[in-house]
Write a protein that holds these residues in place. Structure first.
Motif, PDB file in Angstrom:
ATOM      1  N   ARG A   1     -12.643   4.593  -0.343  1.00  0.00           N
ATOM      2  CA  ARG A   1     -11.094   4.786  -0.358  1.00  0.00           C
ATOM      3  C   ARG A   1     -11.176   6.007  -1.695  1.00  0.00           C
ATOM      4  O   ARG A   1     -10.174   6.655  -1.700  1.00  0.00           O
ATOM      5  CB  ARG A   1     -10.367   3.800  -0.455  1.00  0.00           C
ATOM      6  CG  ARG A   1     -10.079   3.066   0.815  1.00  0.00           C
ATOM      7  CD  ARG A   1      -9.069   1.714   0.522  1.00  0.00           C
ATOM      8  NE  ARG A   1      -8.862   1.354   1.668  1.00  0.00           N
ATOM      9  CZ  ARG A   1      -9.148   0.221   2.476  1.00  0.00           C
ATOM     10  NH1 ARG A   1     -10.469   0.041   2.130  1.00  0.00           N
ATOM     11  NH2 ARG A   1      -8.428   0.177   3.807  1.00  0.00           N
ATOM     12  N   LYS A   2     -12.072   5.480  -2.626  1.00  0.00           N
ATOM     13  CA  LYS A   2     -11.823   6.376  -3.798  1.00  0.00           C
ATOM     14  C   LYS A   2     -12.389   7.760  -3.593  1.00  0.00           C
ATOM     15  O   LYS A   2     -11.696   8.754  -3.860  1.00  0.00           O
ATOM     16  CB  LYS A   2     -12.815   5.887  -4.855  1.00  0.00           C
ATOM     17  CG  LYS A   2     -12.121   4.621  -5.711  1.00  0.00           C
ATOM     18  CD  LYS A   2     -13.141   4.188  -6.766  1.00  0.00           C
ATOM     19  CE  LYS A   2     -12.784   3.072  -7.608  1.00  0.00           C
ATOM     20  NZ  LYS A   2     -13.436   2.609  -8.682  1.00  0.00           N
TER      21      LYS A   2
ATOM     22  N   THR B   1      -0.433   6.004   0.902  1.00  0.00           N
ATOM     23  CA  THR B   1       0.160   5.490   2.217  1.00  0.00           C
ATOM     24  C   THR B   1      -0.794   5.625   3.252  1.00  0.00           C
ATOM     25  O   THR B   1      -0.978   4.815   4.201  1.00  0.00           O
ATOM     26  CB  THR B   1       1.402   6.271   2.263  1.00  0.00           C
ATOM     27  OG1 THR B   1       2.288   6.070   1.271  1.00  0.00           O
ATOM     28  CG2 THR B   1       1.985   5.538   3.641  1.00  0.00           C
ATOM     29  N   THR B   2      -1.695   6.894   3.449  1.00  0.00           N
ATOM     30  CA  THR B   2      -2.336   7.081   4.246  1.00  0.00           C
ATOM     31  C   THR B   2      -3.437   6.037   4.412  1.00  0.00           C
ATOM     32  O   THR B   2      -4.033   5.839   5.313  1.00  0.00           O
ATOM     33  CB  THR B   2      -2.897   8.726   4.248  1.00  0.00           C
ATOM     34  OG1 THR B   2      -1.885   9.511   4.387  1.00  0.00           O
ATOM     35  CG2 THR B   2      -3.862   8.897   5.557  1.00  0.00           C
ATOM     36  N   LEU B   3      -4.240   6.151   3.178  1.00  0.00           N
ATOM     37  CA  LEU B   3      -5.216   5.265   3.048  1.00  0.00           C
ATOM     38  C   LEU B   3      -5.007   3.647   3.512  1.00  0.00           C
ATOM     39  O   LEU B   3      -5.963   2.808   3.924  1.00  0.00           O
ATOM     40  CB  LEU B   3      -5.852   5.113   1.590  1.00  0.00           C
ATOM     41  CG  LEU B   3      -6.724   6.317   1.297  1.00  0.00           C
ATOM     42  CD1 LEU B   3      -6.926   6.032  -0.358  1.00  0.00           C
ATOM     43  CD2 LEU B   3      -7.974   6.430   1.798  1.00  0.00           C
TER      44      LEU B   3
ATOM     45  N   SER C   1      -7.293  -0.239  -7.932  1.00  0.00           N
ATOM     46  CA  SER C   1      -6.691   0.638  -8.932  1.00  0.00           C
ATOM     47  C   SER C   1      -5.756   1.578  -8.292  1.00  0.00           C
ATOM     48  O   SER C   1      -4.950   2.470  -8.691  1.00  0.00           O
ATOM     49  CB  SER C   1      -7.960   1.723  -9.380  1.00  0.00           C
ATOM     50  OG  SER C   1      -8.326   2.243  -8.270  1.00  0.00           O
ATOM     51  N   LEU C   2      -5.781   1.378  -6.751  1.00  0.00           N
ATOM     52  CA  LEU C   2      -4.691   2.100  -5.851  1.00  0.00           C
ATOM     53  C   LEU C   2      -3.476   1.189  -5.429  1.00  0.00           C
ATOM     54  O   LEU C   2      -3.490  -0.099  -5.577  1.00  0.00           O
ATOM     55  CB  LEU C   2      -5.547   2.503  -4.578  1.00  0.00           C
ATOM     56  CG  LEU C   2      -6.413   3.326  -4.488  1.00  0.00           C
ATOM     57  CD1 LEU C   2      -7.223   3.466  -3.311  1.00  0.00           C
ATOM     58  CD2 LEU C   2      -5.976   4.824  -5.003  1.00  0.00           C
TER      59      LEU C   2
ATOM     60  N   GLY D   1      -8.007  14.143  -1.191  1.00  0.00           N
ATOM     61  CA  GLY D   1      -6.574  14.227  -1.193  1.00  0.00           C
ATOM     62  C   GLY D   1      -5.640  13.312  -0.489  1.00  0.00           C
ATOM     63  O   GLY D   1      -4.673  13.498  -0.075  1.00  0.00           O
ATOM     64  N   VAL D   2      -6.501  12.383   0.013  1.00  0.00           N
ATOM     65  CA  VAL D   2      -5.608  11.441   0.858  1.00  0.00           C
ATOM     66  C   VAL D   2      -5.093  10.350   0.199  1.00  0.00           C
ATOM     67  O   VAL D   2      -5.282   9.928  -0.877  1.00  0.00           O
ATOM     68  CB  VAL D   2      -6.665  10.636   1.761  1.00  0.00           C
ATOM     69  CG1 VAL D   2      -6.123   9.645   2.562  1.00  0.00           C
ATOM     70  CG2 VAL D   2      -7.858  11.595   2.709  1.00  0.00           C
TER      71      VAL D   2
END
Length: 334
Positions: A267-268, A279-281, A325-326, A275-276
């Motif tokens: 994910r990171k 919300t998309t992740l 962290s997200l 640039g994802v």
């Protein structure tokens, strides 16, 4: 379309061809919890024999009694609603105060039903529109993913489209997952650009093995809400590419194998280098599958399919393995 609905259609046609009268029932809409989705079918013969289901409970008993009593002998289309009042909800055992609206065709045209059956078995996406006032039925070509439409006067249901599952990686889990998914009426494809893995793949009837780069294959599939994509290669070079394509499309389900730590790193990586956004992740199911303590390939396949079913049915699921962290986001498929 689920195979039980296809069996309902086949049985109804056989009854009508044999000279029996029957009522064709379609779920037009549901509110609250419902055992069967809008668009599902049932058919009731004039003697009360029923095939298919609209609620799995007392609604069927009431419909059978009304058919036996000859309430729908006259030709035409009828609209019934169950669960409008608290008394009806209790009487018909509708869950969670749900409401069910049904469209009943008392004398369906067998030639039109046969044509619909033919188109479905040919996997031709077809919209069947029923006009309540006139009883007219129209069959038209549909686009994969077209929605059911019901406005109280006209019911349009889509048939012939089939849920598709694209598995990335010709690996052991894919073999079990492909077999189980077929039992749930998925059309299954396995993609692996690695020749050595394709050479070791055990052929499964009905499952198509594809070469080529996974991201290219996803684009060729013209991704839509009828497609699920699961990456199982453990190779970031392959998995990340296909995830980027799938996550930015309208596919219903995107999953990837790996530990919580590897998925946090993924994910990171997707956020930093591609640039994802968060919300998309949040659409990414990783670690893939429901946390049921699965370890063996068949168990992992069961957990993945269970999660796919939950997402398809609109069950709210927490996002597994999100990086703290997200931003924290809960995915609800609609």
């Amino acid at each position: 379309m689920d195979s039980p609905d296809l069996l309902t259609l086949e049985t109804l046609c056989a009854w009508l061809d044999g000279g029996r009268q029957a009522t064709f029932v379609t779920i037009a809409a549901t509110w609250g919890a419902a055992p069967r989705p809008a668009g599902a079918w049932a058919a009731i013969r004039d003697d009360g024999i029923i095939i298919g289901s609209v609620s799995g409970g007392c609604v069927e008993e009431d419909l059978i009694a009304r058919v036996r009593a000859g309430e729908f002998v006259a030709s035409g289309v009828h609209v019934l609603r169950y669960g409008v009042t608290a008394e009806e909800t209790s009487r018909f055992n509708l869950p969670c105060g749900g409401t069910l609206e049904l469209v009943l065709e008392s004398r369906p045209d067998v030639s039109g039903l046969r044509l619909l059956h033919e188109r479905i078995t040919q996997r031709r996406a077809t919209t069947r529109t029923v006009e309540v006032a006139s009883g007219a039925v129209l069959l038209e070509d549909a686009t994969r993913g077209d929605p059911l439409v019901w406005d109280g006067k006209r019911l349009s249901t889509v048939h012939g489209s089939r849920q598709r599952l694209l598995l990335i990686g010709a690996v052991q889990i894919s073999s079990h997952l492909a077999t189980m998914a077929q039992a749930l009426d998925y059309e299954v494809f396995v993609c692996d650009p690695r020749e050595e893995y394709r050479a070791g793949w055990r052929d499964i009837p009905g499952v198509l093995l594809l070469g080529g780069m996974p991201d290219d294959v996803v684009r060729q599939f013209l991704p839509d809400p009828w497609l699920a994509v699961v990456a199982l290669t453990h190779d970031a070079k392959l998995d990340d590419l296909v995830l980027l394509e799938a996550l930015r499309s309208s596919v219903l389900y995107v999953g990837v194998l790996g530990s919580r730590q590897s998925n946090q790193r993924r994910r990171k990586r997707l956020a930093k280098h591609f640039g994802v956004d968060a919300t998309t992740l949040a659409r990414l199911r990783g670690p893939v599958g429901l946390p049921i303590g699965s370890h063996t390939p068949p168990e992992i396949a069961v957990s993945i399919l269970a999660e796919m079913i939950a997402v398809r049915n609109g069950v709210v699921l927490p996002v597994q393995g999100m990086d703290p962290s997200l931003p924290s986001i809960t995915l609800c498929a609609t």
